[in-house]
Design a protein around this motif. Structure first.
Motif, mmCIF file in Angstrom:
data_model
loop_
_atom_site.group_PDB
_atom_site.id
_atom_site.type_symbol
_atom_site.label_atom_id
_atom_site.label_comp_id
_atom_site.label_asym_id
_atom_site.label_seq_id
_atom_site.Cartn_x
_atom_site.Cartn_y
_atom_site.Cartn_z
ATOM 1 N N ARG A 54 119.720 111.819 10.545
ATOM 2 C CA ARG A 54 118.485 111.180 9.869
ATOM 3 C C ARG A 54 118.142 112.488 8.847
ATOM 4 O O ARG A 54 117.669 112.393 7.523
ATOM 5 C CB ARG A 54 117.246 110.935 10.681
ATOM 6 N N GLY A 55 118.066 113.713 9.354
ATOM 7 C CA GLY A 55 117.927 114.889 8.424
ATOM 8 C C GLY A 55 118.709 115.071 7.305
ATOM 9 O O GLY A 55 118.037 115.317 6.252
ATOM 10 N N GLU B 288 117.443 112.331 5.048
ATOM 11 C CA GLU B 288 115.971 112.722 4.728
ATOM 12 C C GLU B 288 116.030 113.663 3.345
ATOM 13 O O GLU B 288 115.307 113.623 2.471
ATOM 14 C CB GLU B 288 115.072 113.209 5.259
ATOM 15 N N HIS B 289 116.836 114.933 3.432
ATOM 16 C CA HIS B 289 116.686 115.960 2.649
ATOM 17 C C HIS B 289 117.867 115.708 1.736
ATOM 18 O O HIS B 289 118.959 116.313 1.511
ATOM 19 C CB HIS B 289 116.935 117.305 3.399
ATOM 20 N N THR C 239 111.541 113.470 11.539
ATOM 21 C CA THR C 239 112.403 112.604 10.858
ATOM 22 C C THR C 239 112.647 111.316 11.863
ATOM 23 O O THR C 239 113.502 110.463 11.467
ATOM 24 C CB THR C 239 113.724 113.229 10.784
ATOM 25 N N LEU C 240 111.983 111.252 12.906
ATOM 26 C CA LEU C 240 112.339 110.242 13.914
ATOM 27 C C LEU C 240 110.997 109.215 13.885
ATOM 28 O O LEU C 240 110.006 109.619 13.659
ATOM 29 C CB LEU C 240 112.633 110.621 15.324
ATOM 30 N N ARG D 267 106.947 106.584 10.743
ATOM 31 C CA ARG D 267 107.373 107.963 10.899
ATOM 32 C C ARG D 267 106.075 108.771 11.364
ATOM 33 O O ARG D 267 104.973 108.371 10.760
ATOM 34 C CB ARG D 267 107.858 108.397 9.726
#
Lengths: 242, 834
Positions: free
Chosen positions: B7-8, B11-12, A101-102, A140
């Motif tokens: 971010r996770g 993202e999901h 994710t980074l 990414r």
């Protein structure tokens, strides 16, 4: 003689108990000089990965001791080992090096972020330039090729100026061109910055980038070689297997 | 790291959305309950601010408010006493009571608040909104509530009567109403007295005093002068007390709503916990990589907690919005059922509601994330390098925890079923059983799914679905467990309601011999019907006997109770008795008939003296008869007085019901039609019903109650289904490579979809069956405490069957999204994953 960057004394590692016990390391004593690029070679099950994991504070020994510089790792608590990994060790694995994710930049500065430190911007730029990933920093992992991902992983390992970098088949998943590039960068890091690197591999060509090769079989050190070439390594492997 | 966590979340999106939904549903319920009750409470305050304004003292009979029709009246002597008391300036004697309404010849029989007739001669307790006050025998002023509820206007003609024939009245004015509760119809005093049949009697006297600072002295003086059974109360205090009483009722509603909201929050915790556990399990390598790079355990925990807090915050905001929507809907439903005018202002958003909504949102996610986070932090850095799956862990812990909670839980509920311990203890036992079952889900999940699969026959698709459901027993057990909660509550409640229904109908079926019942057709059945109907109907040649019942409230030997009444002459013709001690003919004058259970409780036998107070002071009465219905009947009302005595004591009261016993061979429906036709003109508000109709009525009411509870529990079941969707999605994500492989070697999209669907159905059947078994047992146990030991137990098979079918359908629905995801995977990408 200067203090070795890392050493193992009588290192023994046994997995399982009783009948199912497997001896992965059998009383290994070995030293690794600072500023040197060392490759550990050996067939599958020879204990080469176990040796690296124990040196890198990822796994503990059944008997014997491991030192990083002057520091003895044996008997350290989780917190100390964690800080040791954070501050003094860099890693490059065969795969799954990056947090998906980074971005590349965030992955490279992650260890500093975890430690709550600021990244040295000048050093960061230098590392990024040498590894040629300046145009990939906002991407990414999923948007990069395998070679690029491994170079980002290498940049991350270098970015925190660790005392020692461990590589676990870092070029294992790469095509020969990307692999050669990555190993070239690692060689450069040793030559230019005086970085200490210990790398596990079973590939003769990869090993030939090292200053010294340690051969393991059945959990013991069976041989070593300085200033190797791919041919010399292959010859030696044939002799060892014979 | 925190950035990676956030971010996770981003993202999901789908995963986050479902997680948030699972929490939001519960939070909305909590917030909605608070907003709704606060809003109603707010309008109560406004309502009673103006009540009794302008008067200082109110004189009324000393009877608890309840059956409005039973409120005894007092005669003109009381008025004389009040007028002659020093310090009293003005007095407004008045009458009030239930009234029936007819518009355009149609008797208005609505469910909801009653219609109330009142005398009003300009006293300050009411204010004119429009038109003028009523004067003379044909005028009525209604209140705004009546105007809105029945769509009336000044100049309309309406029919009104307490019991007898309808008279027409013209609406001449509209008074400011209370917005909720009874609709008011006001007359001048003479007309009101006539309408309510209270000749020479009053039900209230409003009083103003000369010097308000001497109010207490006047009150004390009045109290000493007034006869027993008549009270003088501080009007302001009375207004406050009425508001307090309503608020107490509201508090009860709030508690009920919050209990159900709480259930859905708990289900939410289980769903979110399971999801966090699964997500963190899938992220093991990522977490291990953090550890390799030098993150401490504490840092891992923190990153998970931050993730939870962000989700909790989003849920808090969304839950508040959801709560406002729910409260709006609830208010709309409330107005529909007679609360119009109430809560018409803005919704009340108390600061406490904000705090609670955010608090619950945060708490749910934090509690759910804490355990998984702690476990995740234990991940070894080595796990980042490992590629093989860890062997499944043994379920010893589940077995121990389940047994430690389950066994005492079963014992407690069993004791409750035998009526050895109280309801609260049973509730605690029930909770222990629920948690134990949740934990046991992990153990029985695998064999259960295997058994069902064997039962259905193993196609390749079903085989894989079975293995998938059995692969992660803890995950499957937890997913099914969330559903089990909702289903168990539904089943337990239906068991109790079905038993209630059986108890209620048993009275009619096994105790009442009369085929027809005549009751008020008005909104409030306790308004009763005219006693004259009994003598008219009694004349008919196909009527063998009539039995008029009245009600009274008061106390017996100091215990407050409702009294029913028997007419001793016909009681044996109109009821079935198993046991009669004493002689029915003795039930006359100051005597009482006592049911066996109450006789045992109070230690009474025929001939014993008892102290009875009918609101007019304690008196010495005698027990005439001790009787019992057949054992299937559980009548909570155990004290019956002679109907004639009640008629003498409360001449203005109506009879609540008239039972009609027909001669042999008479068709009840035929008889009903004849009687209805006979009394239609003179007694338009009397309604004749057959036994079957009464039974259907009771069943309808209980069905309504059941439906209400189901609506309240629907949220929990919805959350549990979200849990199934969530876990299936995560599983599909986890098995990307496997699914890609299955597709690569030739599985069709249809097969993949079927596979996921079967897995969902297995999980939902597991949850539903656990819920049915546990719910039935808990329902049985709690019934023991509610109905007493030896109650007749009924298993609501229909509900259980419907529930199981609904679960299968729900499972199929829950699988739609995950199945589509799985079927639409790009094969090459799936295999090249990582």
């Amino acid at each position: 003689m200067t203090t070795p960057a890392a050493r193992a004394v009588g290192a023994t590692k046994i997995y399982g108990e009783g009948d199912t016990a497997v001896t992965a390391l059998d009383d290994v004593t070995v030293e690794f000089a600072p500023g040197q690029f060392t490759a550990i070679m050996g067939p599958s099950g020879s204990g080469k990965s176990t040796l690296m994991h124990c040196l890198a504070a990822l796994d503990d020994l059944t008997a014997g001791s491991v030192f990083l510089g002057d520091t003895e790792l044996t008997g350290m608590g989780d917190r100390q080992l964690t800080e040791l990994r954070r501050d003094k060790i860099g890693f490059i694995f065969q795969s799954f090096n990056l947090i998906p994710t980074l971005t590349a930049r965030e992955n490279i500065t992650l260890p500093a972020a975890i430690a709550g430190r600021k990244t040295d911007a000048e050093w960061f730029d230098q590392v990024v330039e040498i590894l040629g990933i300046g145009d990939r920093l906002s991407h990414r992992p999923s948007e990069m090729s395998g070679g690029q991902q491994q170079r980002v992983a290498a940049a991350r390992a270098l970015a925190s100026r660790p005392e020692i970098i461990f590589g676990d088949e870092p070029s294992g998943n790469l095509d020969s061109k990307s692999g050669a590039e990555l190993l070239g960068f690692m060689r450069q890091a040793v030559d230019v910055f005086g970085q200490t690197i210990i790398m596990v591999t079973h590939d003769a060509t990869s090993a030939s980038y090292a200053d010294r090769i340690v051969f393991l079989a059945d959990g013991r050190i069976v041989d070593e070689m300085f200033d190797p070439t791919a041919e010399k390594v292959l010859d030696r492997i044939k002799t060892l297997e014979a | 790291m925190v950035r990676a966590a956030i971010r996770g979340i981003w993202e999901h999106k789908l995963r986050t959305l479902l997680l948030v939904l699972s929490i939001v549903a519960g939070v909305s319920f909590v917030a909605g309950s608070l907003i709704f009750t606060d809003t109603i409470g707010g309008s109560f305050d406004a309502l009673f601010e103006g009540a009794f304004e302008g008067i200082d003292i109110r004189i009324n009979p000393d009877v608890e408010q309840g059956f409005t029709n039973l409120q005894p009246a007092f005669d003109a002597n009381v008025l004389t006493i009040v007028e002659s008391t020093p310090g009293v300036v003005d007095t407004w004697p008045g009458v009030g009571g239930l009234v029936n309404l007819s518009i355009d010849g149609e008797v208005q029989s609505i469910q909801g608040p009653p219609n109330f007739a009142l005398s009003w001669e300009g006293d300050p307790t009411l204010t004119l909104a429009e038109g003028r006050g009523p004067q003379g025998p044909t005028e009525v002023a209604i209140d705004t509530t009546a105007r809105e509820r029945y769509d009336l206007a000044i100049g309309d003609t309406i029919g009104l009567a307490a019991t007898g024939a309808i008279s027409d009245y013209t609406v001449v004015g509209v008074l400011e109403g209370f917005g909720a509760g009874p609709a008011l119809f006001t007359f001048d005093l003479a007309t009101g007295t006539k309408v309510l049949g209270l000749d020479g009697l009053y039900t209230t006297i409003d009083v103003t005093v000369e010097d308000p600072t001497l109010l207490q002295e006047v009150l004390d003086d009045l109290t000493s002068r007034l006869p027993d059974g008549v009270l003088a109360v501080d009007a302001q205090a009375a207004a406050e007390e009425q508001a307090a009483q309503l608020k107490q009722a509201l508090g009860f509603i709030q508690t009920v709503l919050l209990v159900f909201a709480g259930i859905s929050v708990v289900v939410g915790v289980f769903v979110v916990y399971n999801a966090f556990r699964t997500v963190l399990g899938q992220r093991t390598r990522e977490l291990a990589l953090f550890r390799v790079l030098g993150a401490t355990k504490q840092q891992l925990v923190t990153s998970v907690i931050v993730e939870a807090l962000v989700i909790g915050l989003i849920s808090g905001v969304a839950g508040l919005i959801g709560g406002i929507l729910l409260a709006t809907a609830a208010r709309a439903a409330f107005s529909l059922f007679g609360g119009s005018g109430l809560a018409d202002g803005g919704l009340v958003l108390a600061p406490g509601t904000f705090v609670t909504a955010f608090g619950v949102g945060m708490a749910v996610t934090l509690v759910s994330a804490l355990l998984p986070a702690a476990r995740a932090s234990q991940v070894s850095p080595m796990a980042a390098l490992a590629t093989i799956d860890k062997p499944p862990r043994r379920l010893t812990k589940q077995l121990v925890v389940g047994s430690v909670l389950g066994v005492p839980g079963i014992v407690l509920v069993a004791l409750t079923g035998l009526d050895r311990v109280n309801l609260l203890t049973g509730g605690i036992g029930a909770l222990a059983i629920l948690i134990a079952t949740y934990v046991f889900g992990a153990i029985i999940g695998r064999p259960f799914v295997r058994t069902i699969a064997r039962f259905l026959g193993n196609t390749p698709v079903r085989k894989i679905a079975t293995d998938n459901a059995a692969r992660s027993p803890r995950r499957t057990g937890a997913t099914a467990g969330a559903l089990m909660f909702g289903v168990a509550f539904v089943v337990a409640v239906s068991v109790i309601v079905v038993i209630t229904q059986k108890t209620a109908t048993a009275v009619l079926e096994d105790a009442v011999s009369a085929e027809l019942t005549i009751q008020s057709a008005g909104a409030d059945p306790t308004a009763g019907v005219s006693p004259e109907i009994a003598s008219i109907v009694g004349e008919l040649d196909f009527v063998a006997a009539t039995q008029s019942s009245r009600f009274a409230q008061g106390s017996i030997n100091g215990e407050s109770t409702f009294f029913g009444s028997f007419e001793p002459e016909t009681v044996e013709q109109t009821y079935f008795f198993d046991e009669v001690q004493g002689d029915w003919s003795d039930l006359i004058g100051e005597t009482v008939a006592v049911q066996r259970a109450q006789a045992d409780e109070f230690g009474l036998a025929p001939g014993d003296p008892v102290t009875i107070d009918l609101g007019t002071g304690p008196e010495q009465w005698t027990v005439a008869v001790v009787w019992d219905y057949s054992s299937s009947v559980d009548d909570t009302q155990g004290f019956y007085l002679p109907t004639s005595t009640l008629a003498d004591r409360f001449p203005q009261g109506n009879v609540v019901s008239i039972g009609v016993k027909l001669t042999g061979g008479t068709d009840p429906d035929q008889a009903k039609a004849t009687i209805a036709e006979l009394i239609r003109t003179d007694y338009p508000f009397a309604n004749v019903t057959t036994q079957d109709e009464l039974l259907a009525d009771i069943q309808g009411q209980l069905l309504g109650l059941l439906a209400f509870v189901f609506v309240l529990l629907a949220m929990s079941i919805f959350i549990a289904l979200l849990g199934i969707v969530l876990i299936l999605l995560l599983s599909v994500f986890e098995r990307t490579r496997e699914l890609g492989l299955l597709r690569a070697i030739g599985s069709t999209r249809v097969q993949i979809r079927a596979m996921i669907r079967w897995e969902a159905v297995f999980v939902s059947i597991l949850g539903a069956l656990m819920g049915v078994v546990v719910g039935t047992f808990i329902g049985w146990g709690l019934s023991g405490s509610i109905f007493g030991a030896g109650f007749s137990f009924v298993i609501p098979w229909t509900w259980i069957g419907l529930g199981l079918i609904a679960s299968i359908v729900a499972g199929v629905l829950a699988a739609i999204l995950p199945a589509r995801r799985a079927a639409n995977l790009n094969i090459l990408e799936a295999i090249a994953y990582e």
